[in-house]
Design a protein around this motif. Structure first.
Motif, PDB file in Angstrom:
ATOM      1  N   SER A 145       1.085  -1.404   0.071  1.00 31.30           N
ATOM      2  CA  SER A 145      -0.224  -0.018   0.082  1.00 31.30           C
ATOM      3  C   SER A 145       0.669   1.419  -0.156  1.00 31.30           C
ATOM      4  O   SER A 145       2.336   1.117   0.548  1.00 31.30           O
ATOM      5  N   ALA A 146       0.294   2.241  -0.621  1.00 38.12           N
ATOM      6  CA  ALA A 146       1.198   3.654  -0.566  1.00 38.12           C
ATOM      7  C   ALA A 146       0.879   3.989   0.999  1.00 38.12           C
ATOM      8  O   ALA A 146       0.602   3.663   1.795  1.00 38.12           O
ATOM      9  N   ARG A 175      -6.056   0.297  -5.565  1.00 30.14           N
ATOM     10  CA  ARG A 175      -5.383   1.545  -4.615  1.00 30.14           C
ATOM     11  C   ARG A 175      -4.171   1.837  -5.191  1.00 30.14           C
ATOM     12  O   ARG A 175      -3.055   2.513  -4.125  1.00 30.14           O
ATOM     13  N   ALA A 176      -3.412   1.298  -5.909  1.00 35.30           N
ATOM     14  CA  ALA A 176      -2.048   1.056  -6.448  1.00 35.30           C
ATOM     15  C   ALA A 176      -1.671   2.816  -6.180  1.00 35.30           C
ATOM     16  O   ALA A 176      -0.792   2.938  -6.611  1.00 35.30           O
ATOM     17  N   GLU A 203       3.655   4.567 -13.492  1.00 33.12           N
ATOM     18  CA  GLU A 203       2.643   3.789 -13.926  1.00 33.12           C
ATOM     19  C   GLU A 203       2.707   2.069 -12.817  1.00 33.12           C
ATOM     20  O   GLU A 203       3.320   1.799 -11.849  1.00 33.12           O
ATOM     21  N   VAL A 204       1.487   1.521 -13.542  1.00 34.30           N
ATOM     22  CA  VAL A 204       1.335   0.546 -12.425  1.00 34.30           C
ATOM     23  C   VAL A 204       0.597  -0.297 -13.275  1.00 34.30           C
ATOM     24  O   VAL A 204       0.018  -0.518 -14.165  1.00 34.30           O
ATOM     25  N   HIS A 205       0.515  -1.900 -13.465  1.00 36.86           N
ATOM     26  CA  HIS A 205       1.362  -2.798 -13.763  1.00 36.86           C
ATOM     27  C   HIS A 205       0.339  -3.878 -12.690  1.00 36.86           C
ATOM     28  O   HIS A 205       0.888  -4.568 -11.204  1.00 36.86           O
ATOM     29  N   VAL A 206      -0.450  -4.997 -13.410  1.00 30.07           N
ATOM     30  CA  VAL A 206      -1.357  -5.708 -12.356  1.00 30.07           C
ATOM     31  C   VAL A 206      -0.848  -6.939 -13.089  1.00 30.07           C
ATOM     32  O   VAL A 206      -0.638  -7.474 -13.791  1.00 30.07           O
ATOM     33  N   PHE A 207      -0.244  -7.807 -11.984  1.00 29.79           N
ATOM     34  CA  PHE A 207       0.475  -9.157 -12.487  1.00 29.79           C
ATOM     35  C   PHE A 207      -0.986 -10.381 -12.182  1.00 29.79           C
ATOM     36  O   PHE A 207      -1.790 -10.448 -11.064  1.00 29.79           O
TER      37      PHE A 207
END
Length: 260
Positions: free
Chosen positions: A125-126, A210-211, A224-228
């Motif tokens: 989390s941030a 929430r990224a 940049e947000v990457h979802v795996f």
């Protein structure tokens, strides 16, 4: 393996001529060896340094540190001494390691020595999205503390079956959880390098939606947000997309000189 003279840094596969440096920070309850396989998989132009927190493996009998800020202070000093002014690394932190990497990056930026060119945070989390100042782990029995860590999948299940080993590692696990529970950064706390956020679609701890809150802490712009696919430890199997992304990001460091 290069163990160097500073216990905070391990290098499993030394590459004195590598053009790029990737510094990895372990998760709560984790140790440097968690990244051994990933280090072995990197291309010759990327050298990995791994942070080793006190209270585990080669530092088993040292007192664990239970505050993120104190960990970051020590790591920043170690990286400054190791890398000097001419080498700017990419920092990668998974779970608790992400906030330690973030705070380390802030400290390196303030000194201007070994300041990171990029921060990659994973399954975390941030910094301003945490509970802060609530140390529930202090009141929890050993079995519950171990269950919290093992439930996420980052600690070998054999640990729970070895009473002697359990006695040795529990102080480090408790310290890590206490550090996480008491940590919360101010909304204005930020790094000035680019930030990339990695999350998994099945992570019960960190939801992909929430990224983007990491943007509060990225002065250079939205991350940049990457979802795996996977759970909290999606990187366990070192998916090819993850490895490629990490290496390409590491290559943005454009180090001008190598260290020996």
């Amino acid at each position: 393996m290069d163990t160097g003279t500073n216990p905070w840094i391990r290098c499993f596969h030394p590459k004195p001529r590598a053009a790029h440096t990737l510094v990895c920070f372990p998760h709560a309850g984790g140790s440097a060896s968690y990244y051994h396989g990933l280090s072995a998989a990197l291309d010759p132009d990327v050298e990995m340094l791994v942070i080793q927190y006190p209270g585990r493996e080669n530092r088993l009998f040292e007192k664990p540190v239970d505050a993120v800020g104190a960990l970051a202070d020590a790591v920043a000093d170690a990286l400054t001494a190791r890398l000097g002014e001419d080498r700017r690394p990419v920092l990668f932190g998974h779970s608790m390691g992400a906030v330690v990497a973030f705070e380390t990056g802030r400290r390196l930026e303030r000194t201007g020595v070994a300041a990171p060119r990029h921060l990659v945070v994973s399954a975390c989390s941030a910094p301003s999205d945490g509970p802060g100042s609530v140390r529930l782990v202090d009141e929890q029995p050993d079995a519950d503390v171990l269950a919290r860590i093992m439930g996420l999948g980052g600690t070998a299940h054999g640990v729970g079956e070895d009473a002697e080993l359990l006695t040795l590692v529990l102080p480090a696990i408790r310290a890590d959880l206490a550090a996480l529970e008491s940590y919360r950064a101010a909304d204005g706390a930020a790094v000035h390098c680019p930030v990339t956020v990695l999350v998994a679609d099945g992570d019960p701890e960190v939801r992909p939606e929430r990224a983007g809150l990491w943007g509060r802490h990225a002065a250079s712009g939205e991350p940049e947000v990457h979802v795996f696919e996977g759970d909290h430890f999606y990187l366990r199997e070192r998916p090819g997309r993850f490895l490629d992304l990490l290496q390409e990001t590491a290559r943005t460091s454009h180090a001008e000189s190598s260290h020996g």
